[in-house]
Design an enzyme around this catalytic site. Structure first.
Site, PDB file in Angstrom:
ATOM      1  N   GLU A 123      -5.194  19.261  18.851  1.00  0.00           N
ATOM      2  CA  GLU A 123      -4.003  18.405  18.706  1.00  0.00           C
ATOM      3  C   GLU A 123      -2.806  19.313  18.994  1.00  0.00           C
ATOM      4  OE1 GLU A 123      -2.998  16.832  14.800  1.00  0.00           O
ATOM      5  OE2 GLU A 123      -1.471  15.513  15.650  1.00  0.00           O
ATOM      6  N   ASP A 161       0.826  24.108  16.553  1.00  0.00           N
ATOM      7  CA  ASP A 161       2.267  23.858  16.543  1.00  0.00           C
ATOM      8  C   ASP A 161       2.955  25.203  16.329  1.00  0.00           C
ATOM      9  OD1 ASP A 161       3.898  20.905  15.891  1.00  0.00           O
ATOM     10  OD2 ASP A 161       5.025  22.779  15.714  1.00  0.00           O
ATOM     11  N   ASP A 215       7.834  15.589  22.081  1.00  0.00           N
ATOM     12  CA  ASP A 215       9.227  15.359  22.464  1.00  0.00           C
ATOM     13  C   ASP A 215       9.206  14.879  23.916  1.00  0.00           C
ATOM     14  OD1 ASP A 215      10.150  16.465  19.980  1.00  0.00           O
ATOM     15  OD2 ASP A 215       9.597  18.422  20.773  1.00  0.00           O
ATOM     16  N   LYS A 218      14.999  14.399  30.634  1.00  0.00           N
ATOM     17  CA  LYS A 218      15.892  14.810  31.727  1.00  0.00           C
ATOM     18  C   LYS A 218      15.060  15.407  32.862  1.00  0.00           C
ATOM     19  CE  LYS A 218      20.084  15.637  29.189  1.00  0.00           C
ATOM     20  NZ  LYS A 218      20.525  16.536  28.137  1.00  0.00           N
ATOM     21  N   ASP A 234       5.977   6.874  21.189  1.00  0.00           N
ATOM     22  CA  ASP A 234       6.871   5.722  21.009  1.00  0.00           C
ATOM     23  C   ASP A 234       7.770   5.587  22.234  1.00  0.00           C
ATOM     24  OD1 ASP A 234       8.034   8.273  20.145  1.00  0.00           O
ATOM     25  OD2 ASP A 234       9.860   7.056  20.164  1.00  0.00           O
ATOM     26  N   THR A 272       0.839   9.251  12.346  1.00  0.00           N
ATOM     27  CA  THR A 272       1.486  10.535  12.076  1.00  0.00           C
ATOM     28  C   THR A 272       2.848  10.286  11.425  1.00  0.00           C
ATOM     29  OG1 THR A 272       2.761  10.751  14.105  1.00  0.00           O
ATOM     30  CG2 THR A 272       0.437  11.410  14.218  1.00  0.00           C
ATOM     31  N   TYR A 324       5.835  11.089  12.555  1.00  0.00           N
ATOM     32  CA  TYR A 324       6.791  10.516  13.522  1.00  0.00           C
ATOM     33  C   TYR A 324       6.439   9.070  13.832  1.00  0.00           C
ATOM     34  CZ  TYR A 324       9.674  14.567  14.366  1.00  0.00           C
ATOM     35  OH  TYR A 324      10.591  15.573  14.220  1.00  0.00           O
ATOM     36  N   GLU A 325       5.163   8.797  13.902  1.00  0.00           N
ATOM     37  CA  GLU A 325       4.722   7.436  14.208  1.00  0.00           C
ATOM     38  C   GLU A 325       5.199   6.457  13.132  1.00  0.00           C
ATOM     39  OE1 GLU A 325       0.579   7.340  14.948  1.00  0.00           O
ATOM     40  OE2 GLU A 325       0.581   5.247  15.570  1.00  0.00           O
TER      41      GLU A 325
HETATM   42  C1  LIG Z   1       8.170  15.055  17.616  1.00  0.00           C
HETATM   43  S1  LIG Z   1       7.205  16.217  16.789  1.00  0.00           S
HETATM   44  C2  LIG Z   1       5.670  15.364  16.537  1.00  0.00           C
HETATM   45  C3  LIG Z   1       4.857  15.953  15.425  1.00  0.00           C
HETATM   46  C4  LIG Z   1       3.574  15.206  15.057  1.00  0.00           C
HETATM   47  N1  LIG Z   1       2.611  15.223  16.152  1.00  0.00           N
HETATM   48  C5  LIG Z   1       3.868  13.798  14.639  1.00  0.00           C
HETATM   49  O1  LIG Z   1       3.526  12.865  15.383  1.00  0.00           O
HETATM   50  O2  LIG Z   1       4.418  13.591  13.552  1.00  0.00           O
HETATM   51  C6  LIG Z   1       6.804  17.382  18.077  1.00  0.00           C
HETATM   52  C7  LIG Z   1       6.110  18.636  17.559  1.00  0.00           C
HETATM   53  O3  LIG Z   1       5.745  19.446  18.663  1.00  0.00           O
HETATM   54  C8  LIG Z   1       6.015  20.804  18.362  1.00  0.00           C
HETATM   55  N2  LIG Z   1       6.240  21.510  19.646  1.00  0.00           N
HETATM   56  C9  LIG Z   1       7.078  21.129  20.651  1.00  0.00           C
HETATM   57  N3  LIG Z   1       6.993  21.983  21.673  1.00  0.00           N
HETATM   58  C10 LIG Z   1       6.092  22.922  21.318  1.00  0.00           C
HETATM   59  C11 LIG Z   1       5.567  24.079  21.972  1.00  0.00           C
HETATM   60  N4  LIG Z   1       5.959  24.401  23.207  1.00  0.00           N
HETATM   61  N5  LIG Z   1       4.651  24.815  21.329  1.00  0.00           N
HETATM   62  C12 LIG Z   1       4.246  24.472  20.069  1.00  0.00           C
HETATM   63  N6  LIG Z   1       4.699  23.395  19.401  1.00  0.00           N
HETATM   64  C13 LIG Z   1       5.602  22.622  20.016  1.00  0.00           C
HETATM   65  C14 LIG Z   1       7.244  20.773  17.467  1.00  0.00           C
HETATM   66  O4  LIG Z   1       7.318  21.936  16.668  1.00  0.00           O
HETATM   67  C15 LIG Z   1       6.986  19.495  16.655  1.00  0.00           C
HETATM   68  O5  LIG Z   1       6.305  19.758  15.440  1.00  0.00           O
END
Ligand SMILES: C[S@@+](CC[C@H](N)C(=O)[O-])C[C@H]1O[C@@H](n2cnc3c(N)ncnc32)[C@H](O)[C@@H]1O
Length: 221
Positions: A40, A65, A114, A118, A150, A190, A192-193
């Site tokens: 994941e 993460d 994320d 852009k 989303d 999750t 965020y979900e």
């Molecule tokens: C929007 S959050 C979603 C977290 C989780 N999957 C959820 O749905 O609740 C995006 C996650 O990706 C991690 N993340 C983003 N870019 C990353 C990278 N290049 N390497 C490791 N983690 C990354 C961020 O630290 C963050 O916890």
């Protein structure tokens, strides 16, 4: 996190342009079985990693993460639940090639990444060509990539990558909960979900296979 022996937090020097000692050895040295390995990526608090590990004891799960405070929650929960098939790796996704060898990983989940919408951020999109070519290095030939988001724009973009590269689609849903799939794997929610659902945003889901044969190209040229 230091007290958790199922959490790996390697220093930058150990993985930057060099292989970690677990590369190619997750089955033998870490999980001590030959069960499939599922990642994941961007796991946040690790809801998928923990829930999938509970539901599927015959598979191994690694939540990855860069943010330790978020990951701590999933790490603690999997310990409390005694889940020997769940591990957490704190590193940048960009470094995952230092941790997994060719064919070592069976499936990848991208849970609410994320969107990085852009144009100049395409390189940062976890379902973009740069990352898909990284996953090809360690995902089994034809292994499945799952994306839950989303962001309709990220879903549409990811589908255009899939189409531009003729990747086989396993599932494609623009409103997961409206679609009533009944798949228990898709009902895991999750952090965020839950947030997006409470705002009434439809959740999309795309699953596709990633064959090794061809380099993945951008649909944006
Ligand atoms: C929007 S959050 C979603 C977290 C989780 N999957 C959820 O749905 O609740 C995006 C996650 O990706 C991690 N993340 C983003 N870019 C990353 C990278 N290049 N390497 C490791 N983690 C990354 C961020 O630290 C963050 O916890």
């Amino acid at each position: 996190m230091k007290g958790f022996d199922h959490v790996i937090e390697p220093p930058f020097e150990e993985v930057f342009r060099q292989d970690h000692s677990l590369k190619g050895r997750w089955h033998s040295d870490w999980f001590r079985n030959s069960n499939p390995i599922v990642l994941e990526l961007g796991c946040g608090k690790g809801e998928y990693t923990v829930s999938m590990a509970e539901k599927y004891p015959e598979k191994n799960f690694v939540g990855i993460d860069i943010k330790g405070a978020r990951m701590w929650k999933g790490a603690r929960e999997s310990l409390q639940k005694n889940l020997a098939n769940a591990a957490f790796l704190r590193t940048r996704i960009e470094f995952t090639g230092s941790f997994f060898s060719a064919g070592e990983v069976d499936e990848i989940w991208l849970t609410f990444p994320d969107p990085q919408l852009k144009k100049k951020r395409e390189k940062k999109r976890l379902s973009g060509p740069l990352f898909l070519n990284l996953y090809r290095q360690y995902l089994k030939d034809g292994g499945i990539v799952h994306l839950k988001t989303d962001s309709r724009a990220l879903y549409d973009y990811s589908l255009s990558v899939v189409e531009a590269n003729s990747l086989p689609v396993v599932s494609s849903l623009t409103d997961l909960y409206g679609g009533l799939t009944g798949d228990p794997l898709l009902s895991i929610r999750t952090f965020y979900e839950e947030k997006f659902l409470s705002q009434g945003t439809p959740i999309t889901y795309l699953a596709f296979r990633l064959p090794h044969e061809k380099e993945i190209i951008s649909p944006e040229g």
